[in-house]
Design a protein around this motif. Structure first.
Motif, PDB file in Angstrom:
ATOM      1  N   PHE A   1       1.971  -9.714   5.174  1.00  0.00           N
ATOM      2  CA  PHE A   1       1.440  -9.000   4.009  1.00  0.00           C
ATOM      3  C   PHE A   1       1.297  -9.936   2.818  1.00  0.00           C
ATOM      4  O   PHE A   1       0.239 -10.066   2.208  1.00  0.00           O
TER       5      PHE A   1
ATOM      6  N   GLU B   1       5.869  -8.519   9.569  1.00  0.00           N
ATOM      7  CA  GLU B   1       4.784  -7.791   8.891  1.00  0.00           C
ATOM      8  C   GLU B   1       4.822  -8.026   7.385  1.00  0.00           C
ATOM      9  O   GLU B   1       3.781  -8.157   6.735  1.00  0.00           O
TER      10      GLU B   1
ATOM     11  N   PRO C   1       0.837  -1.214   0.000  1.00  0.00           N
ATOM     12  CA  PRO C   1       0.000   0.000   0.000  1.00  0.00           C
ATOM     13  C   PRO C   1       0.867   1.258   0.000  1.00  0.00           C
ATOM     14  O   PRO C   1       1.887   1.308   0.683  1.00  0.00           O
TER      15      PRO C   1
ATOM     16  N   GLN D   1       6.876   1.207   4.229  1.00  0.00           N
ATOM     17  CA  GLN D   1       5.507   0.958   4.697  1.00  0.00           C
ATOM     18  C   GLN D   1       5.420  -0.123   5.769  1.00  0.00           C
ATOM     19  O   GLN D   1       4.526  -0.106   6.594  1.00  0.00           O
ATOM     20  N   LEU D   2       6.285  -1.129   5.702  1.00  0.00           N
ATOM     21  CA  LEU D   2       6.165  -2.253   6.628  1.00  0.00           C
ATOM     22  C   LEU D   2       7.350  -2.235   7.591  1.00  0.00           C
ATOM     23  O   LEU D   2       8.495  -2.097   7.179  1.00  0.00           O
TER      24      LEU D   2
ATOM     25  N   GLU E   1      -4.149  -8.951   2.415  1.00  0.00           N
ATOM     26  CA  GLU E   1      -5.310  -8.178   2.871  1.00  0.00           C
ATOM     27  C   GLU E   1      -5.044  -6.678   2.823  1.00  0.00           C
ATOM     28  O   GLU E   1      -5.945  -5.886   2.577  1.00  0.00           O
ATOM     29  N   ARG E   2      -3.802  -6.295   3.087  1.00  0.00           N
ATOM     30  CA  ARG E   2      -3.479  -4.859   3.080  1.00  0.00           C
ATOM     31  C   ARG E   2      -3.041  -4.374   1.705  1.00  0.00           C
ATOM     32  O   ARG E   2      -2.642  -3.224   1.552  1.00  0.00           O
TER      33      ARG E   2
END
Ligand code: HEC
Ligand code: HEC
Length: 461
Positions: free
Chosen positions: A404, A400, A323, A394-395, A409-410
């Protein structure tokens, strides 16, 4: 499959490319056994039907097919030569480059060095989500581990040699905020640096006439009224060329240093060596959990589709749908336009092979260049030392990242050219822990301390 052709380098990556193709087509010709299934069709552990259950004291829990794959991910060979940089492997150049890498005097405000953002103690990155020096930067600082293996530089590939990459931050108002004229004057004012430069590149130009060589200046495309542009544009072409030659030399010396920032002897590599040599002691370098993690990496997790080969990257660009923040970052689609426009690209007169390799390289992958939102696949070697992750940081953690990919889902909505190879990996909690153990077993921090700080002198004794 994406159905899009990808430029692939020759040499060692061709081998893993072959494996990749064979896995995708299910033919697996390099794998032992007459009907070995594709790795992800098989259960990732030794419970795979038909596999011999490991003996109690057996250090290896991989199936023969997985072992065959592991052999292709290690060892990582020496970096490919750089024909565009005649001093790429010259120790004197590397020493000068190391001094320049740690030298804050080369920045506009005088307090920022490459090492400010690429801190050896933080995996040659900065530990921040987004970079910051003179000003905020919209992207996350990349680690410099194994940069010598890359073909394209920056998240968007807007540079195509390590030395021309190094020129960009110096003049980026958000990074060093300086100019090439200032850099040349900084060197000229330091006798030791001039001697080091001359030892590698030959005569240093006389820039003492400040009418001919103003204190600061650089080309500023699109802003001809900028004081740097005004100063630069009133110089003669010959004087500008003299400054560019030193500026490019600075980049080539820094690249010679960066080529030494190598990680290739991680526990995973010791394990693979143990497989090759049938040495149980070396095989124990990788825990059973991390071995299962490798099997997931190459199998159910499908990570190897992009993190392919012994540097755990296909060196190319993909959208993994991580994302993004506000604003649209076109990634590679814009990066390539900037690369073709770059006066220092690998086909330019500044390339020491006269631009020959660059012309071939820049002509090759044109077909896949227009896709927006793609970023360079990073190496996974030493990845446990370089949090946070992804082009906008982002992560925060590897756990994480694995989550991902496991659920997606993200994930951002797929774009018009979304990679259909990216599907939720569907890993259980135990599998995620195994994959994490594997990624952590790619850490090799044996780089000598002497390469992690400024040298006592830029001149080789
Ligand atoms: C302000 C912090 C900052 C400074 C100072 C800085 N960098 Fe970077 N570096 C970054 C960021 C951010 C990126 C990714 C930028 C992008 O993709 O647009 C990057 C990317 C790179 C890359 C690309 C790695 C790859 O795999 O593509 C290299 C190499 C690099 N920097 C070397 C240097 C050198 C050499 C210097 C000094 C001349 C330097 N950097 C100064 C933040 C910095
Ligand atoms: C479709 C290609 C693709 C697949 C499949 C893929 N990756 Fe990636 N990976 C990328 C790209 C591209 C990036 C950088 C994306 C960005 O920053 O926007 C990345 C980034 C990463 C990073 C962050 C590294 C860093 O330095 O920031 C990690 C860790 C990672 N991937 C691990 C994995 C694992 C584990 C898997 C399998 C579960 C996997 N990847 C599957 C393409 C892929």
């Amino acid at each position: 499959m994406t159905g899009r052709a990808r430029g692939r380098p020759s040499g060692w990556l061709a081998l893993s490319g072959l494996t990749l193709v064979s896995i995708l087509t299910g033919l697996a010709p390099s794998l032992p056994g007459p009907s070995t299934p594709a790795p992800w069709a098989a259960a990732p552990t030794a419970q795979h039907p038909g596999a011999t259950p490991p003996a109690e004291d057996d250090a290896v829990v991989l199936t023969p097919a997985e072992v065959a794959l592991a052999l292709e991910f290690s060892p990582l060979p020496a970096p490919p030569p750089d024909p565009t940089n005649a001093v790429a492997d010259d120790p004197a150049a590397a020493r000068l480059g190391q001094a320049l890498f740690f030298d804050p005097r080369l920045s506009g405000p005088g307090n920022i060095a490459c090492a400010s953002c690429h801190d050896p103690a933080l995996g040659f990155a900065d530990g921040r989500r987004l970079a910051k020096a003179v000003a905020h930067h919209p992207r996350h600082t990349q680690s410099l581990w194994n940069v010598a293996y890359n073909r394209w530089f920056f998240w968007d590939g807007r540079k195509d040699t390590l030395w021309s990459q190094a020129l960009a931050p110096f003049e980026d108002p958000r990074e060093h905020g300086g100019s090439r004229l200032q850099i040349v004057h900084t060197l000229a004012a330091d006798d030791v640096l001039v001697r080091a430069y001359e030892g590698v590149f030959g005569a240093f130009p006389d820039v003492s006439d400040h009418d001919r060589f103003p204190a600061a200046g650089r080309p500023v495309p699109g802003d001809e009224a900028h004081p740097h542009a005004l100063a630069w544009n009133r110089m003669t072409p010959e004087d500008r060329a003299a400054v560019d030659t030193v500026f490019v030399g600075v980049g080539k010396a820094i690249a010679a240093y960066e080529r030494r920032l190598i990680s290739r002897r991680a526990p995973f590599d010791v394990f693979v060596e143990g497989l090759r040599e049938d040495d149980p002691a070396k095989q124990r370098a990788l825990s059973a959990s991390a071995q299962r993690g490798f099997a997931l990496f190459a199998g159910k997790g499908r990570c190897l589709l992009c993190h392919d080969g012994p540097n755990f990257t296909d060196l190319e660009f993909h959208s993994n749908r991580v994302p993004t923040g506000e604003g649209v970052d076109p990634g590679r689609a814009l990066g390539v336009l900037r690369l073709l426009d770059d006066p220092f690209n690998s086909s330019s007169v500044f390339a020491d092979d006269g631009g020959a390799s660059g012309r071939a390289k820049l002509a090759l992958p044109a077909a896949s260049w227009e896709v927006p939102g793609e970023f360079k696949t990073p190496t996974l070697r030493n990845v446990a030392t370089t949090a946070p992750y992804m082009h906008e940081g982002q992560l925060q953690t590897l756990a994480e990242v694995i989550e991902f990919y496991s659920t997606l889902e993200r994930a951002a909505a797929p774009g018009p050219h979304a990679e259909t190879i990216l599907v939720p990996a569907g890993l259980t909690a135990a599998e995620q822990a195994d994959l994490l153990a594997f990624l952590e077993a790619l850490t090799d921090e044996s780089l000598p301390q002497a390469l992690r700080r400024a040298p006592e002198s830029p001149i080789r004794r």
